[in-house]
Design a protein around this motif. Structure first.
Motif, mmCIF file in Angstrom:
data_model
loop_
_atom_site.group_PDB
_atom_site.id
_atom_site.type_symbol
_atom_site.label_atom_id
_atom_site.label_comp_id
_atom_site.label_asym_id
_atom_site.label_seq_id
_atom_site.Cartn_x
_atom_site.Cartn_y
_atom_site.Cartn_z
ATOM 1 N N LEU A 159 0.831 -1.207 0.000
ATOM 2 C CA LEU A 159 0.000 0.000 0.000
ATOM 3 C C LEU A 159 0.862 1.252 0.000
ATOM 4 O O LEU A 159 0.508 2.266 -0.616
ATOM 5 N N TRP A 160 2.006 1.205 0.681
ATOM 6 C CA TRP A 160 2.942 2.327 0.700
ATOM 7 C C TRP A 160 3.467 2.598 -0.706
ATOM 8 O O TRP A 160 3.550 3.745 -1.150
ATOM 9 N N GLY A 214 3.715 -2.258 -5.740
ATOM 10 C CA GLY A 214 2.538 -2.155 -4.891
ATOM 11 C C GLY A 214 1.533 -3.255 -5.158
ATOM 12 O O GLY A 214 1.053 -3.932 -4.232
ATOM 13 N N ARG A 271 0.490 6.654 -6.617
ATOM 14 C CA ARG A 271 -0.722 7.445 -6.753
ATOM 15 C C ARG A 271 -0.455 8.948 -6.686
ATOM 16 O O ARG A 271 -1.005 9.725 -7.439
ATOM 17 N N HIS A 272 0.409 9.348 -5.781
ATOM 18 C CA HIS A 272 0.604 10.793 -5.585
ATOM 19 C C HIS A 272 1.588 11.427 -6.577
ATOM 20 O O HIS A 272 1.739 12.631 -6.606
ATOM 21 N N GLU A 276 0.716 4.124 -2.803
ATOM 22 C CA GLU A 276 0.543 5.549 -2.476
ATOM 23 C C GLU A 276 1.638 6.381 -3.129
ATOM 24 O O GLU A 276 1.379 7.478 -3.624
ATOM 25 N N SER A 277 2.851 5.857 -3.154
ATOM 26 C CA SER A 277 3.944 6.560 -3.817
ATOM 27 C C SER A 277 3.621 6.737 -5.298
ATOM 28 O O SER A 277 3.853 7.799 -5.876
#
Length: 149
Positions: free
Chosen positions: A21-22, A84, A28-29, A25-26
């Motif tokens: 998930l980390w 991910g 996604r952003h 998120e990396s």
């Protein structure tokens, strides 16, 4: 109400999924338009590498990344997505753990002068090592379901 108790293998799966998930998120952003169309990610890294204290980092960047900025942009962005997904789903988990560890080492080396960023890289690398040696793909993973590892 009974407490939920997880066994050791399940806790390692939680750790693996959390790491995945980390990475998601990396991914996604990231400003993908900036990375792909304007080359902002590689341009930033080029500036960091050009001023790096280690000649090997400067030379390595100039030899590998600088000649192919578009390819490297796609490689970095989609590597984070693949890591991910692989870790969350537990698909090719050992490969994802080693790949993530290598990417974190690369990020750590590039950013050696910026200790504010190093906590995240160090923790992600540590989680990768723990999950790898704990064989965190044995529980709640597609690897286990289809018998890959």
């Amino acid at each position: 109400m009974d407490a939920v108790v997880l066994n050791g293998a399940e806790w390692f799966a939680v750790l693996r999924i959390g790491l995945g998930l980390w990475w998601l998120e990396s991914w996604r952003h990231k400003d993908k338009k900036g990375w792909f169309e304007r080359g902002t990610g590689i341009a930033w890294a080029a500036d960091v590498a050009a001023n790096h204290r280690w000649a090997a980092v400067r030379g390595g960047f100039d030899a590998v990344v600088r000649p192919r900025p578009t390819t490297m942009s796609y490689l970095v962005v989609y590597a984070e997505l693949a890591l991910g997904l692989g870790l969350v789903l537990g698909l090719l988990t050992p490969v994802a753990l080693v790949g993530g560890l290598l990417l974190n080492v690369l990020y750590f080396t590039l950013m050696i002068h910026d200790w504010a960023e190093q906590g995240q890289n160090a923790m992600m690398g540590l989680i990768s090592l723990v999950a790898l040696f704990a064989m965190a793909w044995q529980t709640w993973s597609l690897d286990h379901v289809i018998g890959l590892f």
